[in-house]
Design an enzyme around this catalytic site. Structure first.
Site, PDB file in Angstrom:
ATOM      1  N   ARG A  64       0.861  -1.204   0.165  1.00 56.21           N
ATOM      2  CA  ARG A  64      -0.070  -0.072  -0.006  1.00 56.21           C
ATOM      3  C   ARG A  64       0.878   1.162   0.107  1.00 56.21           C
ATOM      4  O   ARG A  64       2.164   1.385   0.051  1.00 56.21           O
ATOM      5  CB  ARG A  64      -0.957  -0.105   1.146  1.00 56.21           C
ATOM      6  CG  ARG A  64      -0.765  -0.833   2.367  1.00 56.21           C
ATOM      7  CD  ARG A  64       0.455  -0.288   3.202  1.00 56.21           C
ATOM      8  NE  ARG A  64       0.280   1.085   3.522  1.00 56.21           N
ATOM      9  CZ  ARG A  64       1.271   2.154   3.927  1.00 56.21           C
ATOM     10  NH1 ARG A  64       2.512   1.644   3.801  1.00 56.21           N
ATOM     11  NH2 ARG A  64       0.771   3.250   3.924  1.00 56.21           N
ATOM     12  N   GLY A  65       0.232   2.336  -0.120  1.00 54.74           N
ATOM     13  CA  GLY A  65       0.970   3.515  -0.198  1.00 54.74           C
ATOM     14  C   GLY A  65       1.098   4.102  -1.774  1.00 54.74           C
ATOM     15  O   GLY A  65       1.277   3.176  -2.312  1.00 54.74           O
ATOM     16  N   ALA A  66       0.348   5.237  -1.934  1.00 55.62           N
ATOM     17  CA  ALA A  66       0.353   5.746  -3.377  1.00 55.62           C
ATOM     18  C   ALA A  66       1.539   5.432  -4.221  1.00 55.62           C
ATOM     19  O   ALA A  66       1.439   4.938  -5.183  1.00 55.62           O
ATOM     20  CB  ALA A  66       0.058   7.339  -3.308  1.00 55.62           C
TER      21      ALA A  66
ATOM     22  N   ARG B 275      -7.385   0.122  -6.689  1.00 57.95           N
ATOM     23  CA  ARG B 275      -7.384   0.944  -5.625  1.00 57.95           C
ATOM     24  C   ARG B 275      -8.093   2.366  -6.452  1.00 57.95           C
ATOM     25  O   ARG B 275      -7.252   2.582  -7.073  1.00 57.95           O
ATOM     26  CB  ARG B 275      -6.584   1.097  -4.610  1.00 57.95           C
ATOM     27  CG  ARG B 275      -6.347  -0.155  -3.738  1.00 57.95           C
ATOM     28  CD  ARG B 275      -5.661   0.239  -2.741  1.00 57.95           C
ATOM     29  NE  ARG B 275      -6.095   0.713  -1.453  1.00 57.95           N
ATOM     30  CZ  ARG B 275      -5.555   1.500  -0.407  1.00 57.95           C
ATOM     31  NH1 ARG B 275      -4.267   1.162  -0.065  1.00 57.95           N
ATOM     32  NH2 ARG B 275      -6.430   2.094   0.618  1.00 57.95           N
TER      33      ARG B 275
ATOM     34  N   GLN C 242      -1.604   1.707  10.079  1.00 54.63           N
ATOM     35  CA  GLN C 242      -0.418   1.935   9.554  1.00 54.63           C
ATOM     36  C   GLN C 242       0.611   2.506  10.350  1.00 54.63           C
ATOM     37  O   GLN C 242       1.852   2.505  10.169  1.00 54.63           O
ATOM     38  CB  GLN C 242      -0.548   2.682   8.125  1.00 54.63           C
ATOM     39  CG  GLN C 242      -1.321   1.912   7.143  1.00 54.63           C
ATOM     40  CD  GLN C 242      -2.776   2.220   7.094  1.00 54.63           C
ATOM     41  OE1 GLN C 242      -3.454   2.431   7.996  1.00 54.63           O
ATOM     42  NE2 GLN C 242      -3.364   2.078   5.976  1.00 54.63           N
TER      43      GLN C 242
ATOM     44  N   ASP D 146      -2.174  10.844  -1.459  1.00 53.02           N
ATOM     45  CA  ASP D 146      -2.455   9.940  -2.485  1.00 53.02           C
ATOM     46  C   ASP D 146      -3.210  10.631  -3.700  1.00 53.02           C
ATOM     47  O   ASP D 146      -2.982  10.192  -4.838  1.00 53.02           O
ATOM     48  CB  ASP D 146      -3.915   9.150  -2.075  1.00 53.02           C
ATOM     49  CG  ASP D 146      -3.288   8.249  -0.882  1.00 53.02           C
ATOM     50  OD1 ASP D 146      -3.118   8.662   0.388  1.00 53.02           O
ATOM     51  OD2 ASP D 146      -2.803   6.777  -1.429  1.00 53.02           O
TER      52      ASP D 146
ATOM     53  N   ASN E 261      -5.524  12.354   1.556  1.00 49.24           N
ATOM     54  CA  ASN E 261      -4.732  11.772   2.139  1.00 49.24           C
ATOM     55  C   ASN E 261      -5.326  10.632   3.000  1.00 49.24           C
ATOM     56  O   ASN E 261      -6.690  10.714   3.083  1.00 49.24           O
ATOM     57  CB  ASN E 261      -3.510  12.339   2.977  1.00 49.24           C
ATOM     58  CG  ASN E 261      -2.607  11.333   3.653  1.00 49.24           C
ATOM     59  OD1 ASN E 261      -1.903  10.613   2.714  1.00 49.24           O
ATOM     60  ND2 ASN E 261      -2.119  11.653   4.594  1.00 49.24           N
ATOM     61  N   LYS E 262      -4.846   9.872   3.898  1.00 46.85           N
ATOM     62  CA  LYS E 262      -5.399   8.815   4.635  1.00 46.85           C
ATOM     63  C   LYS E 262      -6.445   9.523   5.452  1.00 46.85           C
ATOM     64  O   LYS E 262      -6.171  10.598   5.924  1.00 46.85           O
ATOM     65  CB  LYS E 262      -4.244   8.189   5.444  1.00 46.85           C
ATOM     66  CG  LYS E 262      -4.847   7.129   6.424  1.00 46.85           C
ATOM     67  CD  LYS E 262      -5.628   6.009   5.955  1.00 46.85           C
ATOM     68  CE  LYS E 262      -5.129   5.433   4.758  1.00 46.85           C
ATOM     69  NZ  LYS E 262      -6.033   4.347   4.114  1.00 46.85           N
TER      70      LYS E 262
HETATM   71  O1  MRU Z   1      -4.514   3.108   2.510  1.00 42.81           O
HETATM   72  P1  MRU Z   1      -3.060   3.136   2.377  1.00 42.81           P
HETATM   73  O2  MRU Z   1      -2.086   2.504   3.282  1.00 42.81           O
HETATM   74  O3  MRU Z   1      -2.580   3.026   0.942  1.00 42.81           O
HETATM   75  O4  MRU Z   1      -2.849   4.803   2.529  1.00 42.81           O
HETATM   76  C1  MRU Z   1      -1.487   5.351   2.295  1.00 42.81           C
HETATM   77  C2  MRU Z   1      -1.545   6.934   3.020  1.00 42.81           C
HETATM   78  O5  MRU Z   1      -2.530   7.532   2.962  1.00 42.81           O
HETATM   79  C3  MRU Z   1      -0.262   7.518   2.476  1.00 42.81           C
HETATM   80  O6  MRU Z   1      -0.280   8.583   3.462  1.00 42.81           O
HETATM   81  C4  MRU Z   1      -0.188   7.870   1.180  1.00 42.81           C
HETATM   82  O7  MRU Z   1      -0.078   6.865   0.229  1.00 42.81           O
HETATM   83  C5  MRU Z   1       1.135   8.575   1.217  1.00 42.81           C
HETATM   84  S1  MRU Z   1       2.478   7.547   1.087  1.00 42.81           S
HETATM   85  C6  MRU Z   1       3.860   8.044   0.634  1.00 42.81           C
END
Ligand code: MRU
Length: 337
Positions: free
Chosen positions: A48-50, A84, A188, A229, A239-240
């Site tokens: 995960r993570g953009a 996603r 996370q 994201d 973002n999250k």
């Molecule tokens: O649902 P996730 O764990 O993929 O969400 C990740 C985030 O929201 C991060 O803050 C975002 O992707 C930036 S990561 C460099």
């Protein structure tokens, strides 16, 4: 800096992915041999993570290219983009690979797309390093900061976006302590961010998401630093889930709020945050904690995975091309060129 555990390894006939759902308890890898398996790993949050899911999608397209057919690439693109919906890096990576495939004869597809995916991965690493340096310069010496979710090495191909800044700032003596929001419901922050920071010896403390406001009231916090994201053309930052609330609280307490993201996270085709698709995941992930029910049987829940922070609450956005400050449509356009 400590050498991180490899979390995504390209093996040409498969992509090996560190299963982040198992961290910090166990180190387990998942092998993805087809684009469909890569899409499943992304959807199920094994990775995960953009920026990282952008890299994985590029490798997913490289796996499809092994079949040397446009139809296989089209099918792969469809399944990967659907895995996603919010992080735009994924769609960017897939369309860049598709574009490249159009100008490549079928026989050359496997080699060319594999090389392009590797380049995409390396570029993200260099973006992280550049953002680390630019972002660290925004912080005073000995800063105490709050971060949300995991925007670290595990979310990118490199040292991270928000955590890349924190790592570099710590090296320069500009960060003294990090408070990490636990980040309900996937945790996370507690499972991944603390794991990364503790491996590097960066002083850090876990707080639950709802503690940030109190913390800002009772002690000095110098900055909030988060990843993103998707960033709309006007600078609204997605973002999250929980980031928006954190930004409101930061503004109330006059704490600078920084978003750190490579330009692959920008979506100039979306005018403002209201056009960003917000992933809504299974309610089960909120109603249970590690498989244990935490609500009465039959209870309902919503699970929004992301939210949007309006540009006016964002002090600056750090990218590999420079810092956007103040955050508005004209400044975003000028930076993206
Ligand atoms: O649902 P996730 O764990 O993929 O969400 C990740 C985030 O929201 C991060 O803050 C975002 O992707 C930036 S990561 C460099």
């Amino acid at each position: 800096m400590a050498r991180p555990i490899p979390h995504i390894v390209w093996k040409r006939d498969r992509l090996r992915v560190l299963d982040q759902r198992e961290l910090p308890r166990r180190i387990v890898y998942v092998d993805c041999r087809t684009p469909r398996e890569v899409a499943k790993a992304i959807k199920d949050m094994a990775l995960r993570g953009a920026p990282l899911i952008g890299c994985a999608a590029a490798f997913g397209m490289a796996l499809a290219a092994r079949r040397r057919s446009v139809r296989a690439l089209d099918a792969a693109a469809e399944v990967l983009v659907k895995s996603r919906p919010t992080a735009v890096n994924l769609a960017h990576a897939v369309s860049a690979m598709r574009e490249l495939a159009r100008s490549t004869p079928p026989a050359g597809l496997p080699e060319r797309l594999a090389r392009a995916a590797e380049r995409y991965y390396r570029d993200d690493l260099s973006f992280n390093r550049r953002m680390g340096v630019l972002g660290a310069a925004l912080l005073p010496r000995g800063a105490v900061v709050i971060t949300h979710c995991n925007a670290g090495a595990l979310a990118t191909s490199g040292i991270g976006t928000a955590l890349g800044v924190i790592r570099e700032a710590f090296r320069q003596g500009r960060v003294a302590h990090v408070y990490a929001d636990e980040t309900r419901p996937y945790l996370q922050g507690s499972r991944l961010t603390l794991w990364e920071l503790m491996q590097e010896g960066i002083p850090c403390t876990l707080i639950t998401d709802s503690m940030a406001a109190h913390l800002m009231k009772v002690q000095r916090i110098d900055a909030v630093i988060v990843g993103s994201d998707r960033i709309a053309a006007n600078g609204d930052v997605c973002n999250k889930i929980g980031t928006y609330g954190l930004a409101i609280v930061a503004r109330h307490h006059r704490v600078p709020f920084y978003a750190v993201a490579p330009t692959t996270t920008f979506d100039p085709g979306t005018a403002d945050g209201s056009g960003i698709p917000i992933e809504e995941r299974s309610a089960k992930e909120v109603l249970e904690l590690s498989g244990i029910p935490i609500a009465p049987v039959g209870a309902r829940a919503r699970h929004f995975a992301f939210d949007v922070t309006p540009a006016r609450l964002v002090t600056a956005i750090v990218t590999e091309k420079g810092v956007i400050r103040p955050v508005n449509a004209a400044r975003v356009k000028r930076l993206l060129g």
